[in-house]
Design a protein around this motif. Structure first.
Motif, PDB file in Angstrom:
ATOM      1  N   ARG A  56      22.388  49.611 -29.581  1.00  0.00           N
ATOM      2  CA  ARG A  56      22.106  48.205 -29.301  1.00  0.00           C
ATOM      3  C   ARG A  56      23.317  47.336 -29.598  1.00  0.00           C
ATOM      4  O   ARG A  56      23.626  46.395 -28.852  1.00  0.00           O
ATOM      5  N   LEU A 109      22.781  45.606 -40.500  1.00  0.00           N
ATOM      6  CA  LEU A 109      22.349  46.781 -41.254  1.00  0.00           C
ATOM      7  C   LEU A 109      23.285  47.056 -42.428  1.00  0.00           C
ATOM      8  O   LEU A 109      22.830  47.369 -43.539  1.00  0.00           O
ATOM      9  N   GLU A 152      19.932  54.217 -32.467  1.00  0.00           N
ATOM     10  CA  GLU A 152      19.421  53.112 -31.650  1.00  0.00           C
ATOM     11  C   GLU A 152      20.094  51.792 -32.008  1.00  0.00           C
ATOM     12  O   GLU A 152      20.457  51.007 -31.130  1.00  0.00           O
ATOM     13  N   ILE A 153      20.277  51.551 -33.311  1.00  0.00           N
ATOM     14  CA  ILE A 153      20.931  50.304 -33.745  1.00  0.00           C
ATOM     15  C   ILE A 153      22.382  50.283 -33.299  1.00  0.00           C
ATOM     16  O   ILE A 153      22.885  49.256 -32.824  1.00  0.00           O
ATOM     17  N   ASP A 159      18.180  60.545 -38.591  1.00  0.00           N
ATOM     18  CA  ASP A 159      17.209  59.519 -38.209  1.00  0.00           C
ATOM     19  C   ASP A 159      17.704  58.833 -36.942  1.00  0.00           C
ATOM     20  O   ASP A 159      18.797  58.245 -36.926  1.00  0.00           O
ATOM     21  N   TRP A 160      16.917  58.868 -35.883  1.00  0.00           N
ATOM     22  CA  TRP A 160      17.332  58.328 -34.590  1.00  0.00           C
ATOM     23  C   TRP A 160      17.452  56.811 -34.602  1.00  0.00           C
ATOM     24  O   TRP A 160      18.098  56.233 -33.729  1.00  0.00           O
ATOM     25  N   ILE A 161      16.823  56.140 -35.590  1.00  0.00           N
ATOM     26  CA  ILE A 161      16.841  54.676 -35.604  1.00  0.00           C
ATOM     27  C   ILE A 161      18.258  54.138 -35.755  1.00  0.00           C
ATOM     28  O   ILE A 161      18.607  53.087 -35.200  1.00  0.00           O
ATOM     29  N   TYR A 162      19.126  54.870 -36.476  1.00  0.00           N
ATOM     30  CA  TYR A 162      20.504  54.418 -36.649  1.00  0.00           C
ATOM     31  C   TYR A 162      21.281  54.541 -35.343  1.00  0.00           C
ATOM     32  O   TYR A 162      22.099  53.672 -35.019  1.00  0.00           O
ATOM     33  N   ARG A 180      14.317  40.650 -35.205  1.00  0.00           N
ATOM     34  CA  ARG A 180      13.998  41.582 -34.119  1.00  0.00           C
ATOM     35  C   ARG A 180      15.240  42.235 -33.537  1.00  0.00           C
ATOM     36  O   ARG A 180      15.171  43.341 -33.022  1.00  0.00           O
ATOM     37  N   ASP A 181      16.378  41.556 -33.588  1.00  0.00           N
ATOM     38  CA  ASP A 181      17.611  42.069 -33.001  1.00  0.00           C
ATOM     39  C   ASP A 181      18.561  42.515 -34.107  1.00  0.00           C
ATOM     40  O   ASP A 181      19.604  41.910 -34.343  1.00  0.00           O
TER      41      ASP A 181
END
Length: 288
Positions: free
Chosen positions: A90, A245, A86-87, A81-84, A238-239
């Motif tokens: 960030r 997480l 991204e987190i 999953d690319w969202i991890y 949002r951040d």
């Protein structure tokens, strides 16, 4: 002569054994502390990352009905999953930004303290560490009061400002400790040779202060990377950073295996960066 030599050797043996016993007695308590409170929890997290989450939190036993329930599901879920990514990206961006801003603010302050009169240095250092005497949450809530009327609350600026404010002393102190030990004769010799202020800084002061820069950067970057309180209080939802997480997986979702996997991957990233920082900050043989 031979007899006296034997007597001397015999007398020296208990001393060597005593020194060895003293070293063991001194090193044993911190070693046990590190094993119990750092190594053992890390090994538990490694095991938890391969287990299955329980229905109501916790972990499914690793051995059920004679079969192992261990799997790589959480690692596959993370890398699938690319969202991890991204987190994590960030979080690294926030940590790098905080470190750079802290360095730009701390270096002139540390240089000023190091070159001030010795009678005033202790007071100036005390003023730097004085905010650490107050409660962490009280200082963050003070920023909420300051940023709220300016409509800057729950923004990336609020997160960076809070991070820099909390971690700035940890950048100032290593820099001050390094800059204070510089030999003023080097700057005087460079001035006698016609070097200007900026030349003396770039050619002498800055290279000599690199160990302090690396130490301060590590003391700021590593805690910021796993921080979750400041982003949650000042940045809102949002951040979301990797620290938030991990906290969410353990406390809200009760997915201990995924939380353990995220923690281990973050630890591995931090250790890799710490090793890279130590390698970059070590003195080079040809740099003299």
């Amino acid at each position: 002569m031979q007899g006296s030599t034997c007597v001397t050797e015999t007398a020296s043996r208990p001393v060597g054994r005593g020194e060895s016993l003293t070293k063991w007695l001194v090193s044993l308590p911190p070693t046990l502390f590190l094993v119990v409170f750092f190594l053992a929890p890390a090994l538990l997290m490694v095991g938890a990352s391969f287990q299955q989450p329980g229905d109501f939190g916790g972990l499914v036993p690793a051995l059920q009905n004679g079969q192992l329930t261990l799997s790589l599901e959480t690692y596959q879920f993370f890398f699938g999953d690319w969202i991890y990514a991204e987190i994590f990206g960030r979080s690294f961006l926030v940590a790098v930004t905080t470190t750079l801003i802290s360095l730009l603010m701390a270096y002139p302050l540390a240089l000023l303290i190091a070159r001030s009169d010795r009678r005033h240095r202790d007071l100036l250092v005390l003023l730097v560490i004085l905010p650490l005497a107050s409660n962490f949450l009280i200082r963050i809530y003070a920023w909420i009061i300051l940023l709220g009327p300016a409509n800057l609350l729950y923004t990336p600026f609020a997160v960076i400002a809070g991070m820099v404010y909390v971690h700035l002393p940890f950048m100032v102190l290593p820099l001050y400790n390094n800059l204070e030990q510089h030999d003023p004769a080097l700057l005087e010799a460079a001035q006698d040779l016609g070097a200007g202020t900026w030349t003396r800084f770039w050619r002498i002061t800055l290279p000599l202060s690199l160990p302090g820069i690396w130490a301060g950067s590590a003391l700021v970057f590593i805690p910021v990377l796993g921080m979750f309180a400041i982003p949650e209080l000042l940045g809102g939802t949002r951040d979301l950073l990797v620290g938030n997480l991990i906290k969410e997986q353990f406390l809200d979702n009760r997915d201990w295996p995924l939380g353990s996997t995220l923690s281990l991957l973050l630890t591995a990233a931090v250790l890799a960066l710490a090793g890279l920082s130590a390698w970059a900050g070590r003195p080079r043989r040809g740099s003299a």
